[in-house]
Design a protein around this motif. Structure first.
Motif, PDB file in Angstrom:
ATOM      1  N   ILE A   1       0.836  -1.195   0.000  1.00  0.00           N
ATOM      2  CA  ILE A   1       0.000   0.000   0.000  1.00  0.00           C
ATOM      3  C   ILE A   1       0.884   1.264   0.000  1.00  0.00           C
ATOM      4  CG2 ILE A   1      -0.375   0.228   2.499  1.00  0.00           C
ATOM      5  CD1 ILE A   1      -3.057   0.434  -0.206  1.00  0.00           C
ATOM      6  N   GLY A   2       2.103   1.121   0.521  1.00  0.00           N
ATOM      7  CA  GLY A   2       3.064   2.228   0.458  1.00  0.00           C
ATOM      8  C   GLY A   2       3.389   2.577  -0.993  1.00  0.00           C
ATOM      9  N   VAL A   3       3.419   1.577  -1.860  1.00  0.00           N
ATOM     10  CA  VAL A   3       3.676   1.842  -3.283  1.00  0.00           C
ATOM     11  C   VAL A   3       2.459   2.526  -3.917  1.00  0.00           C
ATOM     12  CG1 VAL A   3       4.100   0.757  -5.525  1.00  0.00           C
ATOM     13  CG2 VAL A   3       5.397   0.027  -3.518  1.00  0.00           C
ATOM     14  N   VAL A   4       1.264   2.152  -3.468  1.00  0.00           N
ATOM     15  CA  VAL A   4       0.059   2.842  -3.977  1.00  0.00           C
ATOM     16  C   VAL A   4       0.148   4.334  -3.620  1.00  0.00           C
ATOM     17  CG1 VAL A   4      -2.449   3.022  -3.795  1.00  0.00           C
ATOM     18  CG2 VAL A   4      -1.356   0.758  -3.873  1.00  0.00           C
ATOM     19  N   GLU A   5       0.593   4.621  -2.416  1.00  0.00           N
ATOM     20  CA  GLU A   5       0.749   6.032  -2.014  1.00  0.00           C
ATOM     21  C   GLU A   5       1.739   6.747  -2.934  1.00  0.00           C
ATOM     22  OE1 GLU A   5       2.444   9.525  -0.011  1.00  0.00           O
ATOM     23  OE2 GLU A   5       3.551   7.707  -0.505  1.00  0.00           O
TER      24      GLU A   5
ATOM     25  N   PHE B   1       8.962  -0.547  10.856  1.00  0.00           N
ATOM     26  CA  PHE B   1       8.315   0.611  10.255  1.00  0.00           C
ATOM     27  C   PHE B   1       9.304   1.774  10.216  1.00  0.00           C
ATOM     28  CE2 PHE B   1       4.446  -1.612  11.596  1.00  0.00           C
ATOM     29  CZ  PHE B   1       3.786  -1.587  10.384  1.00  0.00           C
ATOM     30  N   SER B   2       9.034   2.722   9.316  1.00  0.00           N
ATOM     31  CA  SER B   2       9.920   3.876   9.195  1.00  0.00           C
ATOM     32  C   SER B   2       9.687   4.831  10.357  1.00  0.00           C
ATOM     33  CB  SER B   2       9.638   4.593   7.888  1.00  0.00           C
ATOM     34  OG  SER B   2       9.809   3.686   6.827  1.00  0.00           O
ATOM     35  N   ARG B   3      10.797   5.412  10.827  1.00  0.00           N
ATOM     36  CA  ARG B   3      10.698   6.493  11.821  1.00  0.00           C
ATOM     37  C   ARG B   3      10.641   7.818  11.084  1.00  0.00           C
ATOM     38  NH1 ARG B   3      13.939   6.294  16.954  1.00  0.00           N
ATOM     39  NH2 ARG B   3      13.718   4.177  17.651  1.00  0.00           N
ATOM     40  N   PRO B   4       9.930   8.787  11.640  1.00  0.00           N
ATOM     41  CA  PRO B   4       9.915  10.109  10.999  1.00  0.00           C
ATOM     42  C   PRO B   4      11.330  10.684  10.917  1.00  0.00           C
ATOM     43  CG  PRO B   4       8.254   9.983  12.753  1.00  0.00           C
ATOM     44  CD  PRO B   4       9.078   8.741  12.847  1.00  0.00           C
ATOM     45  N   ASN B   5      11.572  11.471   9.880  1.00  0.00           N
ATOM     46  CA  ASN B   5      12.822  12.227   9.724  1.00  0.00           C
ATOM     47  C   ASN B   5      14.092  11.392   9.715  1.00  0.00           C
ATOM     48  OD1 ASN B   5      11.498  14.775   9.658  1.00  0.00           O
ATOM     49  ND2 ASN B   5      11.095  14.495  11.842  1.00  0.00           N
ATOM     50  N   THR B   6      14.042  10.234   9.081  1.00  0.00           N
ATOM     51  CA  THR B   6      15.246   9.390   9.020  1.00  0.00           C
ATOM     52  C   THR B   6      15.588   8.985   7.586  1.00  0.00           C
ATOM     53  OG1 THR B   6      13.891   7.434   9.435  1.00  0.00           O
ATOM     54  CG2 THR B   6      14.967   8.428  11.354  1.00  0.00           C
ATOM     55  N   ASN B   7      15.036   9.656   6.601  1.00  0.00           N
ATOM     56  CA  ASN B   7      15.293   9.294   5.203  1.00  0.00           C
ATOM     57  C   ASN B   7      15.149   7.780   5.042  1.00  0.00           C
ATOM     58  OD1 ASN B   7      15.991   9.359   2.513  1.00  0.00           O
ATOM     59  ND2 ASN B   7      18.203   9.486   2.896  1.00  0.00           N
ATOM     60  N   ALA B   8      14.002   7.271   5.423  1.00  0.00           N
ATOM     61  CA  ALA B   8      13.801   5.821   5.558  1.00  0.00           C
ATOM     62  C   ALA B   8      14.023   5.074   4.238  1.00  0.00           C
ATOM     63  CB  ALA B   8      12.391   5.567   6.064  1.00  0.00           C
ATOM     64  N   VAL B   9      14.715   3.936   4.375  1.00  0.00           N
ATOM     65  CA  VAL B   9      15.069   3.120   3.211  1.00  0.00           C
ATOM     66  C   VAL B   9      13.814   2.654   2.465  1.00  0.00           C
ATOM     67  CG1 VAL B   9      16.141   0.948   2.495  1.00  0.00           C
ATOM     68  CG2 VAL B   9      17.201   2.311   4.286  1.00  0.00           C
ATOM     69  N   SER B  10      12.770   2.242   3.212  1.00  0.00           N
ATOM     70  CA  SER B  10      11.618   1.670   2.501  1.00  0.00           C
ATOM     71  C   SER B  10      10.882   2.740   1.688  1.00  0.00           C
ATOM     72  CB  SER B  10      10.670   0.938   3.450  1.00  0.00           C
ATOM     73  OG  SER B  10      10.424   1.701   4.575  1.00  0.00           O
ATOM     74  N   PHE B  11      10.874   3.994   2.144  1.00  0.00           N
ATOM     75  CA  PHE B  11      10.237   5.042   1.338  1.00  0.00           C
ATOM     76  C   PHE B  11      11.022   5.268   0.039  1.00  0.00           C
ATOM     77  CE2 PHE B  11       8.526   7.135   5.466  1.00  0.00           C
ATOM     78  CZ  PHE B  11       7.530   6.170   5.537  1.00  0.00           C
ATOM     79  N   ARG B  12      12.357   5.200   0.159  1.00  0.00           N
ATOM     80  CA  ARG B  12      13.179   5.401  -1.041  1.00  0.00           C
ATOM     81  C   ARG B  12      12.893   4.290  -2.050  1.00  0.00           C
ATOM     82  NH1 ARG B  12      18.945   5.473   1.128  1.00  0.00           N
ATOM     83  NH2 ARG B  12      18.230   5.497   3.265  1.00  0.00           N
ATOM     84  N   GLU B  13      12.801   3.057  -1.530  1.00  0.00           N
ATOM     85  CA  GLU B  13      12.563   1.930  -2.437  1.00  0.00           C
ATOM     86  C   GLU B  13      11.145   1.993  -3.016  1.00  0.00           C
ATOM     87  OE1 GLU B  13      12.341  -2.093  -0.894  1.00  0.00           O
ATOM     88  OE2 GLU B  13      13.895  -2.686  -2.298  1.00  0.00           O
TER      89      GLU B  13
END
Ligand SMILES: Cc1cc2nc3c(=O)[nH]c(=O)nc-3n(C[C@H](O)[C@H](O)[C@H](O)COP(=O)(O)OP(=O)(O)OC[C@H]3O[C@@H](n4cnc5c(N)ncnc54)[C@H](O)[C@@H]3O)c2cc1C
Length: 643
Positions: free
Chosen positions: A19-23, A604-616
């Motif tokens: 669902i993160g990819v849908v976002e 899960f990603s922490r706020p303000n950490t340039n999270a790896v999963s968001f990049r992917e």
């Protein structure tokens, strides 16, 4: 444009990553392909957003192992991504918005409403609450898609995907078959078929009428048949074990109450089994930390993103144990002693400046470092021994089981104190040093220079376990509960280097070289998550992928002859396209998540950490949109040519 000529895409797995990819589709489509119609099939038997791990249909007693302020599903200013940043509330901020009425939730239980009203950033939320957050995130992401994108949800497992000319045929267990152009696997945590040792234990248990539970997701394992009052050997003292203990105690009607001295007591229901817990370490993971730093956090010095980049660019090969861990270990000591020397100067015999000057020149594990600490830190309790922190029972032995129980209760109580008392704020500094080292390691984690040994044995195995034990253990109240259960006689400790044997006379026996005697039981539970081995996965979609050769398990080799498998599915780093057994990137299929060989993110990603999963997520969403755009254009051209 109508969806009849939309590009069909299948997302297999609609948990947090799917669902993160849908976002990310919603964020990127307006910029990349505003006029390309998409038909997105979201396929998962579990609820969209929450998926299997976070579905609401599980015990309300189970909790997240993260604090509410440390969980977000949204990109933020720290995210280094090509696509647009679309900020949104972290879990705790979302709960505040629900409490204030700014976000309206569908009907929910009174317990969830109470939790929302009282949640703070430091709370450990229930999985049920997380389930609501993820489902809300999914609804919001789907609603944010442009009108050109349509979503169809299919509540089923996918059993197979086959190439059929230009199409991918996705077969669902409910009998549907979907012809799509693009497939994204977001399968998350998958189980494995029992290996030889587990099969033997299953057969032994069946033959002798005993109980055996192989590694599984604790919420899914069937523990309902475990009889009350029976001894049960629990192999594993990590987070799966914590969940198991909750289900077999409070989940069976017991209650925790605070007594007049402020201690926690356990009031047994009588329906609990007798739990005997052991593992290689013989102790639980260190508790989460509740203290506050006295001094501002010291700047990292020995392992930073810059140092990591320098290492990566100058070494021919990168060894985690030889090149990186010694720097992280020194960073941990640096953070810890900075807080001790500057925050609690009355407990040391030198200034920070003097200590730091000498510290600078020494390796983390050399004798001179130990001597420096012994001379300047008088109380042994204030000295940080990194080896003992990881293996506190190494080299210890106990005269009796009773002595060992007392020792372990004392050990856990001390751990709780060290991690909550203001005078031991140095443990929080240690945690930060380790956590930021993890983030900095993340900047070079996908380097192709890592040795095979580092990839196979260290990064996703040894290091992850080390990190979890020191920095990602259970919330303090869970360990306090273990102490209460131990005092109530419902839970006991078996010892380190646990050995379990299946005795031909029809019972399981557990022992430890550090503790005399054996515990005999009719039930054995392997309380840990299944190891990732996609070649032996119990997930039909993964199995068919490997069997068809369209995907392959990563096998690595070093020049010194070392070879081994990471157990993970090979994907191309740049865009998460599947690599087949010949190393060729699949034009139409992509895969993300913990079972792939992309940098592993276990949380899960922490706020303000340039999270790896968001990049992917962003990379793969953009790659899929670009492919969809190209396919849509080709289809339009073909239609014009036909006309
Ligand atoms: C037991 C457990 C507890 C955890 N606790 C925490 C925690 O407290 N804090 C934290 O930060 N992280 C925690 N994590 C980390 C976890 O990795 C992430 O929180 C997150 O669940 C990963 O998201 P995902 O979408 O990749 O995988 P998942 O959440 O596993 O979702 C994958 C989805 O794919 C579906 N699927 C799989 N195969 C198929 C198929 N063949 N057909 C159709 N659908 C399929 C599944 O049903 C599932 O819904 C925990 C992980 C586990 C396993």
């Amino acid at each position: 444009m109508s969806t009849s000529c939309a590009v069909p895409i299948a997302i297999i797995g609609a948990g947090p990553r799917g669902i993160g990819v849908v976002e990310r589709f919603a964020a990127n489509l307006p910029e990349l392909a505003a006029d390309v119609p998409l038909l997105i099939h979201l396929i998962d038997p579990h609820p969209v957003g929450a998926g299997r791990i976070w579905r609401r249909d599980q015990s309300p007693l189970l909790k997240l192992n993260s604090m509410a302020e440390d969980v977000t599903m949204f990109t933020d200013g720290s995210s280094v991504i090509e696509g647009p940043i679309t900020p949104g509330p972290s879990l705790v901020e979302w709960a505040d918005l629900v409490a204030s009425g700014d976000i309206v939730l569908p009907p929910h239980s009174a317990e969830v409403a109470r939790e929302i009203a009282t949640l703070t950033g430091n709370s450990f939320p229930t999985r049920q609450l997380q389930s609501h957050y993820l489902e809300w995130f999914a609804r919001r992401s789907i609603a944010a898609l442009p009108a050109t994108a349509t979503v169809e949800v299919h509540e089923s497992w996918v059993s197979d995907v086959q190439d059929a000319g230009d199409k991918q045929v996705v077969t669902l267990e409910n009998g549907e078959a979907l012809d799509v152009d693009i497939v994204l696997y977001a399968l998350g945590h998958t189980g494995i078929e029992p290996d030889a040792s587990h099969r033997e234990l299953i057969a032994f248990a069946r033959e002798h009428g005993l109980g055996y539970v192989p590694p599984d997701f604790t919420a899914d394992a069937d523990t309902t048949t475990i009889p009350a009052g029976e001894p049960v050997i629990v192999r594993g003292m990590g987070l799966a074990s914590v969940d198991l203990v909750v289900l077999l105690t409070e989940g069976r009607g017991g209650r925790f109450v605070r007594n007049a001295d402020g201690d926690l007591d356990y009031l047994a229901s009588g329906a609990e089994p007798l739990l005997y817990l052991g593992s290689r370490r013989g102790v639980p993971y260190h508790s989460k930390i509740a203290s506050k730093l006295v001094s501002p956090r010291v700047a990292p010095r020995f392992f930073t993103a810059e140092i990591a980049a320098e290492l990566e660019s100058t070494r021919e090969r990168l060894s985690f144990r030889d090149d990186v861990f010694p720097l992280i270990a020194k960073e941990m000591l640096w953070g810890y002693y900075h807080e001790l020397f500057t925050g609690h100067p009355d407990r040391v015999d030198s200034t920070w400046a003097e200590f730091a000057q000498e510290f600078d020149t020494l390796a983390w594990d050399e004798d001179a470092m130990r001597e420096l600490v012994e001379i300047t830190v008088p109380d042994p309790a204030d000295r940080l021994d990194l080896s003992a922190l990881d293996r506190p029972l190494a080299g210890r032995s106990f005269a009796s089981r009773y002595e060992f129980q007392q020792h372990l209760r004392g050990y856990i109580a001390t751990d709780l104190h060290l991690r909550s008392a203001p005078e031991h704020s140095a443990t929080l500094a240690l945690f930060y040093s380790l956590l930021f080292s993890l983030f900095d390691l993340g900047t070079i984690i996908d380097s192709p220079k890592w040795t095979a040994r580092s990839r196979v044995e260290d990064l996703a195995v040894w290091w992850l376990n080390y990190f979890s034990c020191i920095a990602s253990g259970p919330p303090a109240h869970r360990l306090e509960e273990w102490l209460a259960l131990s005092r109530a006689g419902v839970l006991a400790f078996l010892g380190p280097e646990l050995r379990v044997r299946a005795d031909g006379d029809g019972y399981f026996a557990a022992s430890s070289p550090a503790v005399p005697g054996e515990i005999i039981a009719s039930v054995l539970i392997d309380a840990r998550l299944p190891t990732t081995r996609i070649g032996a996965s119990d997930n039909p979609a993964l199995r068919s992928l490997v069997e068809s050769g369209a995907g392959s398990e990563e096998y690595l080799r070093d020049d010194d002859g070392f070879g081994g498998t990471t157990g993970r599915l090979e994907v191309r780093r740049s865009d998460a396209r599947l690599l087949d057994s010949a190393g060729q990137a699949n034009a139409r299929r992509f895969a993300i998540g913990p079972y792939t060989n992309a940098p592993f993110v276990g949380a899960f990603s922490r706020p303000n950490t340039n999270a790896v999963s968001f990049r992917e997520n962003d990379r793969v969403a953009r790659a899929i949109i670009e492919l969809a755009s190209q396919l849509s254009y080709e289809e339009a051209e073909a239609a014009v040519a036909d006309a």
